[in-house]
Design an enzyme around this catalytic site. Structure first.
Site, mmCIF file in Angstrom:
data_model
loop_
_atom_site.group_PDB
_atom_site.id
_atom_site.type_symbol
_atom_site.label_atom_id
_atom_site.label_comp_id
_atom_site.label_asym_id
_atom_site.label_seq_id
_atom_site.Cartn_x
_atom_site.Cartn_y
_atom_site.Cartn_z
ATOM 1 N N TYR A 124 48.732 44.431 36.470
ATOM 2 C CA TYR A 124 47.436 44.826 37.003
ATOM 3 C C TYR A 124 46.232 44.413 36.036
ATOM 4 C CZ TYR A 124 43.836 47.474 39.148
ATOM 5 O OH TYR A 124 42.673 47.638 39.886
ATOM 6 N N THR A 151 40.520 48.915 53.909
ATOM 7 C CA THR A 151 40.177 50.245 53.316
ATOM 8 C C THR A 151 39.582 50.251 52.230
ATOM 9 O OG1 THR A 151 42.275 50.151 52.199
ATOM 10 C CG2 THR A 151 42.689 51.107 54.418
ATOM 11 N N GLY A 152 39.194 51.706 51.475
ATOM 12 C CA GLY A 152 38.682 51.691 50.386
ATOM 13 C C GLY A 152 37.206 51.015 50.000
ATOM 14 N N ILE A 153 37.284 50.178 48.799
ATOM 15 C CA ILE A 153 36.198 49.708 48.399
ATOM 16 C C ILE A 153 35.433 48.562 49.350
ATOM 17 C CG2 ILE A 153 34.840 48.126 46.860
ATOM 18 C CD1 ILE A 153 36.817 50.066 44.792
ATOM 19 N N GLY A 160 40.144 42.041 52.021
ATOM 20 C CA GLY A 160 40.591 43.361 51.478
ATOM 21 C C GLY A 160 39.553 44.619 52.168
ATOM 22 N N CYS A 161 39.210 44.351 53.540
ATOM 23 C CA CYS A 161 37.935 44.969 54.180
ATOM 24 C C CYS A 161 38.575 46.222 54.681
ATOM 25 C CB CYS A 161 37.208 44.033 54.934
ATOM 26 S SG CYS A 161 38.226 43.389 56.105
#
Ligand code: NAI
Length: 257
Positions: A155, A11-13, A8-9
């Protein structure tokens, strides 16, 4: 320099964490559906298998860390995709990487959970049995059968189980010499949050989620804590969940911690 695998690199955190870890001199091998060294879809068993195989090929010189950021928000449909990426997309990678991490230099891993992990108690999490049995189809069937609340359940249920999965691995990972922790961000200004705010069903309740600090987090503020947990400065931090939420958890649950 050490080699850190990240999911998950793009976008975002995750993108902010990649930047912080690269600035600290680490080499990153990223896994994502785009803009990464390993392109893979963590929502399917086949995608996860391919991601693990490709990462191990690229880590021929060893793996010293893992940061698992990939995740989907409440608004994503079908809700089963959320349980697949958020839970199986992290836990299967963790278990597959442990033998490599064990051989690494000062190895550590951080998993991105959420303040939502505490919105549901484990003994009342309807997804607990399916997750513990590794039954991805059953987890998807439960959330997809939950109607309007399926997204919330997917979630909060997957993040609750993710934190539990990390805590239950504390002895194995400790004995292997690999520190393992979670971070639990609150509302953070990323594409995931923006998509949630625009959702007709969940948008309003997400917007009401205003922390005592009076603003949402910047991705770099979450990345800074992850970078600390990955560093030798955190050498005795293991099995912990770092809540980074501007005070919202303390506001909502002052007596539970
Ligand atoms: P984001 O949407 O900016 O980043 C998510 C990353 O995961 C992206 O790079 C995306 O391409 C990747 N991804 C999504 N589906 C994937 C798949 N099937 N296979 C591989 N990669 C995939 O979102 P954000 O906010 O940066 O989220 C990062 C983590 O932080 C997630 O686990 C999220 O649940 C968690 N989190 C976020 C909060 C927020 O308010 N933004 C609050 C609490 C937790």
């Amino acid at each position: 320099m050490s080699t850190i695998v990240m999911s998950g690199c793009a976008t975002g955190i995750g993108a902010a964490t990649r930047k912080a870890l690269e600035a600290a001199g680490h080499k990153i091998i990223g896994i994502d559906i785009r803009d990464a060294e390993v392109i893979a879809d963590l929502s399917t068993a086949q995608g996860r298998k391919q991601a693990i195989a490709d990462v191990l090929l690229q880590c021929s010189e060893g793996m010293d860390g893992a940061v698992l950021c990939a995740g989907l928000g409440v608004q994503v449909k079908p809700a089963g995709k959320v349980t697949s990426v958020n839970y199986f997309g992290a836990v299967e990678l963790l278990d597959a990487f442990l033998p490599e991490l064990q051989k690494g230099h000062r190895p550590a891993a951080v998993v991105i959970s959420s303040v939502a992990s505490a919105h549901l108690a484990w003994d009342r999490n309807p997804l607990a049995a399916a997750f513990e049995a590794g039954d991805e189809a059953q987890a998807a069937a439960i959330v997809e059968g939950a109607g309007d609340q399926g997204g919330n359940l997917a979630y909060a249920g997957s993040k609750n189980a993710l934190t539990v999965a990390v805590r239950k691995r504390v002895e194995t990972w400790g004995k292997a010499g690999v520190r393992l922790n979670t971070v639990a961000p609150g509302a953070t200004d990323t594409p995931l949050l923006q998509a949630g705010l625009k959702d007709p069903l969940y948008g309003e309740s997400i917007a009401r989620f205003v922390p005592p600090l009076g603003r949402r987090a910047e991705p770099s503020e979450i990345a800074a804590v992850i970078a600390f947990l990955m560093s030798p400065a955190a050498s005795y931090v293991h099995g912990a969940q770092f809540v980074i939420d501007g005070g919202i958890d303390a506001l909502m649950r002052p007596t539970a911690f």
